[in-house]
Design a protein around this motif. Structure first.
Motif, PDB file in Angstrom:
ATOM      1  N   ARG A   1       0.851  -1.190   0.000  1.00  0.00           N
ATOM      2  CA  ARG A   1       0.000   0.000   0.000  1.00  0.00           C
ATOM      3  C   ARG A   1       0.890   1.244   0.000  1.00  0.00           C
ATOM      4  O   ARG A   1       2.081   1.177   0.313  1.00  0.00           O
TER       5      ARG A   1
ATOM      6  N   LYS B   1       4.464   0.681   1.766  1.00  0.00           N
ATOM      7  CA  LYS B   1       4.286  -0.049   3.029  1.00  0.00           C
ATOM      8  C   LYS B   1       3.767  -1.438   2.696  1.00  0.00           C
ATOM      9  O   LYS B   1       2.716  -1.591   2.083  1.00  0.00           O
TER      10      LYS B   1
ATOM     11  N   THR C   1       2.582  -5.203   4.085  1.00  0.00           N
ATOM     12  CA  THR C   1       2.109  -5.999   5.206  1.00  0.00           C
ATOM     13  C   THR C   1       2.120  -7.468   4.799  1.00  0.00           C
ATOM     14  O   THR C   1       1.501  -7.831   3.796  1.00  0.00           O
TER      15      THR C   1
ATOM     16  N   SER D   1       0.527 -10.344   5.026  1.00  0.00           N
ATOM     17  CA  SER D   1      -0.746 -10.843   5.545  1.00  0.00           C
ATOM     18  C   SER D   1      -1.665 -11.271   4.410  1.00  0.00           C
ATOM     19  O   SER D   1      -1.582 -10.767   3.286  1.00  0.00           O
TER      20      SER D   1
END
Length: 260
Positions: A101, A109, A111, A113
């Motif tokens: 993102r 950024k 993540t 996940s």
């Protein structure tokens, strides 16, 4: 009230038939949405796709067609697509997810996940890979697009079928974007170009996750290309959708193993 995300997730666990069992897709999935995954059996891999890029970009189908958490336990998993509502990019390499993102300060950024949904997505399970040297004359995005089917055919794969592939190495240049839609207004092609935030990496180690098909432009490859490629860095700190590419001298193509 049951949320759309809960509905999509539960829809992938209710059927016990052989086909749906492999995909973890049940009858409720069909009533929950018009689209459902298409499965393709290749030599040395299984591939699926859901939704369509053209429907997301041109017709504003931005909601999740698939909850990625349903894929979290799948082995040898590779997949690419955008985050629902076009608020980032998804790249999965050997079952390691990267949700990229644009941070509030304009940086990337990531993540690690599966906690998101996707409006369209292509993914494959590939247990074994065979490495193929990339000739010195293959360095650009366009040259890679031409080389992949030729290398696949030479390796005994059916280049007319959708095909997953990897490229590993220290790349000279990766120009990539991350979609960063803000707000909930209508979406179209003009808006889509505006929400693509550009970045670049020079002399970067990366695993490029790609899918090739001559028959799925506007579905899971761009409308003007036979390949759709994302990348992850080894530390999983950078990831995104590749637009332009200059491969390094040590770049190696990996294709599914064509024989057991």
């Amino acid at each position: 009230m049951i949320s759309r995300r809960q509905l999509l997730r539960s829809s992938l666990t209710v059927c016990s038939c052989a086909t749906c069992g492999v995909l973890e897709i049940g009858a409720l999935a069909y009533s929950a949405r018009a689209d459902s995954p298409t499965a393709i059996k290749g030599i040395g891999y299984d591939l699926w796709f859901i939704g369509a890029q053209r429907e997301t970009i041109m017709n504003g189908k931005l909601a999740a067609a698939l909850d990625l958490r349903t894929l979290a336990s799948r082995p040898h998993l590779y997949g690419i697509g955008p985050i629902e509502q076009l608020r980032g990019e998804v790249t999965i390499a050997n079952s390691r997810p990267a949700l990229a993102r644009v941070a509030s300060d304009g940086t990337v950024k990531v993540t690690p996940s599966f906690e998101t949904g996707v409006p369209f997505f292509v993914w494959a399970e590939v247990p074994l890979w065979h490495q193929v040297p990339i000739p010195a004359g293959v360095r650009s995005f366009e040259e890679l697009e031409s080389f992949v089917p030729k290398a696949a055919a030479a390796a005994g794969l059916d280049a007319d079928k959708p095909l997953p592939f990897l490229v590993d190495g220290r790349e000279r240049l990766i120009e990539f974007h991350i979609v960063n839609r803000i707000g909930d207004g209508p979406h179209n092609m003009e808006m889509h170009k505006k929400i693509q935030v550009p970045f670049e990496l020079e002399k970067a180690e990366a695993t490029i996750v790609g899918f090739h098909s001559t028959k799925h432009r506007g579905t899971f490859t761009p409308g003007d290309s036979n390949i759709h490629v994302h990348f992850q860095t080894p530390d999983n700190m950078k990831s995104g959708h590749i637009q332009k590419l200059q491969l390094g001298g040590d770049a190696v193509l990996s294709l599914p193993v064509s024989t057991a």
